[in-house]
Design a protein around this motif. Sequence first.
Motif, mmCIF file in Angstrom:
data_model
loop_
_atom_site.group_PDB
_atom_site.id
_atom_site.type_symbol
_atom_site.label_atom_id
_atom_site.label_comp_id
_atom_site.label_asym_id
_atom_site.label_seq_id
_atom_site.Cartn_x
_atom_site.Cartn_y
_atom_site.Cartn_z
ATOM 1 N N VAL A 201 0.840 -1.198 0.000
ATOM 2 C CA VAL A 201 0.000 0.000 0.000
ATOM 3 C C VAL A 201 0.877 1.251 0.000
ATOM 4 C CG1 VAL A 201 -1.689 1.330 1.335
ATOM 5 C CG2 VAL A 201 -1.956 -1.139 1.089
ATOM 6 N N LYS A 202 1.972 1.205 0.749
ATOM 7 C CA LYS A 202 2.888 2.354 0.781
ATOM 8 C C LYS A 202 3.454 2.627 -0.612
ATOM 9 C CE LYS A 202 7.077 4.021 3.100
ATOM 10 N NZ LYS A 202 8.161 3.696 4.070
ATOM 11 N N LYS A 203 3.777 1.560 -1.359
ATOM 12 C CA LYS A 203 4.277 1.721 -2.724
ATOM 13 C C LYS A 203 3.223 2.385 -3.611
ATOM 14 C CE LYS A 203 4.217 -1.783 -5.500
ATOM 15 N NZ LYS A 203 4.456 -3.067 -6.199
ATOM 16 N N ALA A 204 1.974 1.953 -3.444
ATOM 17 C CA ALA A 204 0.890 2.539 -4.233
ATOM 18 C C ALA A 204 0.689 4.012 -3.888
ATOM 19 C CB ALA A 204 -0.401 1.767 -4.001
ATOM 20 N N LEU A 205 0.762 4.334 -2.599
ATOM 21 C CA LEU A 205 0.587 5.724 -2.169
ATOM 22 C C LEU A 205 1.685 6.616 -2.725
ATOM 23 C CD1 LEU A 205 -0.375 5.071 1.568
ATOM 24 C CD2 LEU A 205 -1.920 5.768 -0.269
ATOM 25 N N LEU A 206 2.908 6.106 -2.770
ATOM 26 C CA LEU A 206 4.022 6.879 -3.331
ATOM 27 C C LEU A 206 3.825 7.130 -4.820
ATOM 28 C CD1 LEU A 206 7.075 5.221 -1.536
ATOM 29 C CD2 LEU A 206 6.123 7.495 -1.124
ATOM 30 N N ASN A 207 3.101 6.233 -5.489
ATOM 31 C CA ASN A 207 2.822 6.397 -6.914
ATOM 32 C C ASN A 207 1.594 7.262 -7.178
ATOM 33 O OD1 ASN A 207 4.983 4.865 -7.899
ATOM 34 N ND2 ASN A 207 3.871 2.949 -7.579
ATOM 35 N N GLY A 208 0.996 7.811 -6.110
ATOM 36 C CA GLY A 208 -0.122 8.722 -6.287
ATOM 37 C C GLY A 208 -1.490 8.069 -6.227
ATOM 38 N N ILE A 209 -1.547 6.785 -5.895
ATOM 39 C CA ILE A 209 -2.827 6.097 -5.770
ATOM 40 C C ILE A 209 -3.334 6.285 -4.342
ATOM 41 C CG2 ILE A 209 -4.002 3.872 -5.930
ATOM 42 C CD1 ILE A 209 -1.814 2.967 -7.853
ATOM 43 N N SER A 210 -4.567 6.722 -4.184
ATOM 44 C CA SER A 210 -5.118 6.983 -2.855
ATOM 45 C C SER A 210 -5.754 5.720 -2.279
ATOM 46 C CB SER A 210 -6.156 8.105 -2.920
ATOM 47 O OG SER A 210 -7.311 7.672 -3.614
ATOM 48 N N ALA A 211 -5.993 5.744 -0.960
ATOM 49 C CA ALA A 211 -6.635 4.611 -0.291
ATOM 50 C C ALA A 211 -8.044 4.397 -0.827
ATOM 51 C CB ALA A 211 -6.670 4.859 1.214
ATOM 52 N N ASP A 212 -8.778 5.492 -1.049
ATOM 53 C CA ASP A 212 -10.145 5.370 -1.569
ATOM 54 C C ASP A 212 -10.163 4.746 -2.955
ATOM 55 O OD1 ASP A 212 -11.377 6.346 0.670
ATOM 56 O OD2 ASP A 212 -11.423 8.423 -0.027
ATOM 57 N N GLN B 235 -7.712 -0.329 7.694
ATOM 58 C CA GLN B 235 -6.256 -0.419 7.752
ATOM 59 C C GLN B 235 -5.616 0.263 6.550
ATOM 60 O OE1 GLN B 235 -4.181 -1.845 10.401
ATOM 61 N NE2 GLN B 235 -3.027 -0.377 9.193
ATOM 62 N N ILE B 236 -6.221 0.123 5.363
ATOM 63 C CA ILE B 236 -5.683 0.797 4.176
ATOM 64 C C ILE B 236 -5.704 2.313 4.384
ATOM 65 C CG2 ILE B 236 -6.086 1.257 1.727
ATOM 66 C CD1 ILE B 236 -7.140 -1.597 1.460
ATOM 67 N N ARG B 237 -6.796 2.807 4.964
ATOM 68 C CA ARG B 237 -6.894 4.260 5.219
ATOM 69 C C ARG B 237 -5.917 4.693 6.302
ATOM 70 N NH1 ARG B 237 -12.695 3.280 4.307
ATOM 71 N NH2 ARG B 237 -13.273 4.343 2.363
ATOM 72 N N LEU B 238 -5.699 3.841 7.303
ATOM 73 C CA LEU B 238 -4.734 4.174 8.356
ATOM 74 C C LEU B 238 -3.319 4.243 7.798
ATOM 75 C CD1 LEU B 238 -6.070 2.053 11.371
ATOM 76 C CD2 LEU B 238 -6.016 4.552 11.187
ATOM 77 N N TRP B 239 -2.994 3.341 6.877
ATOM 78 C CA TRP B 239 -1.669 3.401 6.245
ATOM 79 C C TRP B 239 -1.510 4.691 5.445
ATOM 80 C CZ3 TRP B 239 -2.362 -2.371 4.703
ATOM 81 C CH2 TRP B 239 -1.820 -3.187 5.703
ATOM 82 N N GLU B 240 -2.601 5.154 4.847
ATOM 83 C CA GLU B 240 -2.536 6.429 4.123
ATOM 84 C C GLU B 240 -2.326 7.587 5.097
ATOM 85 O OE1 GLU B 240 -4.955 8.416 0.478
ATOM 86 O OE2 GLU B 240 -6.158 7.948 2.246
#
Length: 475
Positions: free
Chosen positions: A358-369, A403-408
């Motif tokens: 999930v952290k990798k996805a967030l760094l690529n600009g993908i949001s939890a939602d 949990q996905i939102r908490l990681w964000e």
Amino acid sequence: MPSARPYVYADGNVHQRKAHALLPFLQSQSQNTLTKLYSKPSSCLSIFRLLDPISRQLIMNLLWLESAIPASTMQAWVTREGKPVYTEALATLTKLHIFPNSAIKLAVVPTFKTSFRQAITGGGTSGSFGVPSEKDDKRSDVDIEFLDVFALERWETILHYMVSSGSGQNPTKPSVRVLFLLQRSGLMTTVGQGPLQITSAGFQFLLHSPHEQLWELLLQYLHLTEERQMDLVDVLGFLFMLSTMELGREYSTERLSKTQTAMLEDLVDYGLIWRRKPSSKGFHPTRLATTLTSSSPPLPSSIGNRSGPQEGFIVLETNYRIYAYTDNPLQTAILNLFVSLKYRFPNLVVGAITRDSVKKALLNGISADQIISYLMSHAHPQMRKNVRLRSCNPLLPVTVQDQIRLWELEKNRLKSQEGYLYTSFASQADYDFVLNYAKELGVVLWENPVKRCFFGSLDGHANIRGFIERRTGAG
């Protein structure tokens, strides 16, 4: 992306419907442009399909009236709960110049009324819905399955190139025209003299449905019409014409305008049409084209022995494990954006949602939602069945969503900024003097009076350093 908007069914309940991405673009056009567009029955029918149910109902109520009616008459049919939705529908139709800008009388403008009547009654011979080619036995090899394979290959080539960029792989390159559009739309970019790389917006684009992806590219194509000296009315009219054509039938190019003829090769690159060769006098619209303004899937789920994009193929467990029942390589690659893949079988991919994935996805600009939305829209039918049987159960496990939102939130809680740490001051007076000067400049990011140190931004370092040197020299 377009925002969700409410609408009301006959039961009086308010529901949510997402406005089509093309409507804001059409609303931004001049009345003269839209009037020209409404002269084509196929354009009126296509725009009607894009509207929300209340707007469509208002048009149908007024379409066969020869004169305008008082606005108060129509408003008397609307419940108190439905008035905001009714008002918004009127505003939409007015901005599209389908209704005149009048608060007293309601009517459908004459151009739209005439063309739309013709569209739904089958009158006229203008060729607005395309001119079918004459039958020819040589074209019998072009059937719907052939067109589906072509469209799927062209479209997935574009998405594969995006998802594989920067990974060291060598995917098949789309045409130069497609690469130019991807770059202009901000989905890909170049770093220095290097190859095209996918952007944050590009990663988000990959999680959208094929229909949303297609219109996102077509909207950028429409924005480039003036730069390419193309007639916007002809471009829109041709897209709307394609959306009303019959899948599997060949159409003639003889009545196409100069702009529309130039569009043919562009649309071949995107997989919207198929031509035997550039000089052919006919073309076949693919499913990508014929579903542009409908709710039908733009790509088939399977073609012969080949698997296409699956609508419901993901099973998510409370332990964060994912089972994806697909052998489609593109969908596997998209899952790899936010899932740690463990095993791959002929028709099954197994993985898990982890903090690192999930952290990798967030760094690529993908949001939890966006991750949650993708998992919901592609949830396996068995998961949906469980929701129907137990109405209190959510589609996805709540613990996983939270949990996905908490990681964000964990990512957003920390913010890095370059600067300089100032420490080892000789006295408290020196520390206070320099700190106050830095505060006057507005460059202090953090301070610790007990340890006589503070952290300043990169921009303020030259001024602070000069101030310290002048003070030291003066001392």
